[in-house]
Design a protein around this motif. Sequence first.
Motif, PDB file in Angstrom:
ATOM      1  N   LEU A  26       0.863  -1.087  -0.034  1.00  0.00           N
ATOM      2  CA  LEU A  26      -0.207   0.007   0.088  1.00  0.00           C
ATOM      3  C   LEU A  26       0.919   1.328   0.047  1.00  0.00           C
ATOM      4  CD1 LEU A  26      -2.800  -1.015   2.473  1.00  0.00           C
ATOM      5  CD2 LEU A  26      -3.183  -0.430   0.122  1.00  0.00           C
ATOM      6  N   GLY A  30       0.515   3.718  -3.104  1.00  0.00           N
ATOM      7  CA  GLY A  30       0.114   5.182  -2.734  1.00  0.00           C
ATOM      8  C   GLY A  30       1.273   6.056  -2.987  1.00  0.00           C
ATOM      9  N   SER A  40      -5.316   9.747 -10.717  1.00  0.00           N
ATOM     10  CA  SER A  40      -6.216   8.757  -9.549  1.00  0.00           C
ATOM     11  C   SER A  40      -7.685   9.261  -9.768  1.00  0.00           C
ATOM     12  CB  SER A  40      -5.608   8.944  -8.277  1.00  0.00           C
ATOM     13  OG  SER A  40      -6.021   9.848  -7.437  1.00  0.00           O
ATOM     14  N   LEU A  62      -7.331   9.364  -1.958  1.00  0.00           N
ATOM     15  CA  LEU A  62      -7.111   7.811  -2.124  1.00  0.00           C
ATOM     16  C   LEU A  62      -5.680   7.620  -1.943  1.00  0.00           C
ATOM     17  CD1 LEU A  62      -8.890   5.457  -2.140  1.00  0.00           C
ATOM     18  CD2 LEU A  62      -8.375   5.557  -4.520  1.00  0.00           C
ATOM     19  N   PRO A  63      -4.530   8.069  -2.624  1.00  0.00           N
ATOM     20  CA  PRO A  63      -3.380   7.569  -2.420  1.00  0.00           C
ATOM     21  C   PRO A  63      -2.732   7.804  -0.898  1.00  0.00           C
ATOM     22  CG  PRO A  63      -3.560   9.107  -4.432  1.00  0.00           C
ATOM     23  CD  PRO A  63      -4.963   9.296  -3.485  1.00  0.00           C
ATOM     24  N   GLU A  66      -4.070   5.420   1.078  1.00  0.00           N
ATOM     25  CA  GLU A  66      -3.246   4.019   1.005  1.00  0.00           C
ATOM     26  C   GLU A  66      -1.809   4.041   1.794  1.00  0.00           C
ATOM     27  OE1 GLU A  66      -2.527   2.729  -2.975  1.00  0.00           O
ATOM     28  OE2 GLU A  66      -4.416   3.955  -3.701  1.00  0.00           O
ATOM     29  N   GLY A  70      -1.060   1.830   4.953  1.00  0.00           N
ATOM     30  CA  GLY A  70       0.171   1.078   4.709  1.00  0.00           C
ATOM     31  C   GLY A  70       1.013   1.293   6.040  1.00  0.00           C
ATOM     32  N   GLY A  86      -7.570  -1.637   4.975  1.00  0.00           N
ATOM     33  CA  GLY A  86      -6.831  -2.268   3.948  1.00  0.00           C
ATOM     34  C   GLY A  86      -7.448  -3.383   2.955  1.00  0.00           C
ATOM     35  N   VAL A  89      -9.851  -1.399   0.558  1.00  0.00           N
ATOM     36  CA  VAL A  89      -9.353  -0.751  -0.593  1.00  0.00           C
ATOM     37  C   VAL A  89      -8.874  -1.759  -1.612  1.00  0.00           C
ATOM     38  CG1 VAL A  89      -6.996   0.319  -1.444  1.00  0.00           C
ATOM     39  CG2 VAL A  89      -8.300   1.128   1.073  1.00  0.00           C
ATOM     40  N   MET A  90      -8.372  -3.029  -1.086  1.00  0.00           N
ATOM     41  CA  MET A  90      -7.946  -4.116  -1.981  1.00  0.00           C
ATOM     42  C   MET A  90      -9.420  -4.522  -2.879  1.00  0.00           C
ATOM     43  SD  MET A  90      -4.885  -3.838  -1.769  1.00  0.00           S
ATOM     44  CE  MET A  90      -4.480  -4.420  -3.352  1.00  0.00           C
ATOM     45  N   ASP A 132      -4.313  -9.058  -6.180  1.00  0.00           N
ATOM     46  CA  ASP A 132      -4.899  -8.154  -5.104  1.00  0.00           C
ATOM     47  C   ASP A 132      -5.801  -9.243  -4.145  1.00  0.00           C
ATOM     48  OD1 ASP A 132      -3.832  -6.002  -6.312  1.00  0.00           O
ATOM     49  OD2 ASP A 132      -5.710  -5.465  -7.346  1.00  0.00           O
TER      50      ASP A 132
END
Lengths: 173, 258
Positions: A26, A30, A40, A62-63, A66, A70, A86, A89-90, A132
């Motif tokens: 992540l 990210g 993005s 979002l980034p 992430e 992470g 997490g 997100v995946m 993923d």
Amino acid sequence: MPHTFAGRRWVRWTTFLARQILGWTLIVAGALKLPWPESSVQAVRAYQLLPFDLTRPVGYALPVIEVVIGLLLVIGLFTRIAAWLGVAVMAAFVIGIAWVWAHGLSIDCGCFGGGGEVENGMAQYPWDIARDVGLMACGVWAGLFPRSPLSTDTRLFGDPIDIPTEELEESTA
Amino acid sequence: MSESRREALRRKQQAQARAKRTQRIVIVGAIVLAVVVLGVFGTIFISQLNKGGGSPSGSSAIPPNATADRSGIIVNPGKATQGAPTVELFFDYQCPICKQFEGAFGPTLSNMADKGEINLVYRTLTFMDGNLRNDSSTKAGIAAACADNAGAYSAYHNAVFAGQPASEGQGYTTQQLRVDFPATAGITGDALSAFQACYDSRATASFVDGTNEAGAKAGVTSTPTLRVNGTTIDNATISKAGTPEAFRQLVLSTKGNG
């Protein structure tokens, strides 16, 4: 040491491994997107799942989210929450890839997210999804059994389950 | 010390420990949230820098042939006959398939526009900047919009696609956008100076941002996209048309919903 499944040494070390794998993935994913939030935003728009006006804030956030999830996983802070986030997100990525795949987007030039023409674009989708899903499994494991060695949770907050009941038993014994 | 008093004391200590733990969790949680918020604002800030220092004060120039809603530029202003369909082409100057499309069907569209069979609108997208990690799509879009001042919009547009770098992502050079393409498009003398001043000051930057935003809002997720009165003709159908005349018939026979 309590004789529960979650308390076993190998379970805890597996959680440690799982949160390192998902966490670093992540962070890298990210960080690569961080300097280019517009791309993005476009990726979020391409899914056409969110109302248009929401796509920009989500694309920008979002980034960052992430990377933060992470980092939390890698240092083991708020492990349970970070792990389930997490997973979320995946899951979103898997849905996204499946969507693109199902719609048969041949990733001709200018499709969002890829950056141009990809030869045999279709062939890589199953691998992307497998990757993923594997990462998602790491998150599920860490979410179910969040206690693990070398975690900031334990250092800062103590052992979340043991404190109240176990101390009681020890001192009355 | 009696058993019950010791018990009570321990309970008290436990309650305190628990409260302290909760407090610590709340504080650390707040710090994490603060990091997220700061990160998002930092991202917005950095992306503004990547865009080339934001928009200077004089950047709100609108090309003379822009559509009323500023979503694109009309290629053949005043030429379309009454009732002629509006044909919109969404493209990105760095998109190789757009170049192929231009090569195959661009002349046909131009021809139809000249004859007034259609009202032709070019809608510039710039999302490939994000994909390719550069700013060439935006720069080319700004330059093309500037060329509209000289009445050479479509000529400049064609020059850009003709000069598209062979390897995707290489981008356009300042020399190409500022000197070579305007020369190809026949912009000379005072018009050239005005064009270069427009380009250097990024005068049409916010217009181009707007066309990209409007394209995304219109639901365009890949380029090239061709719409006739709002109805998309998918690229497979266009490829199948093959000949210019078949393509022309395809465009004219598309009813659209507008």
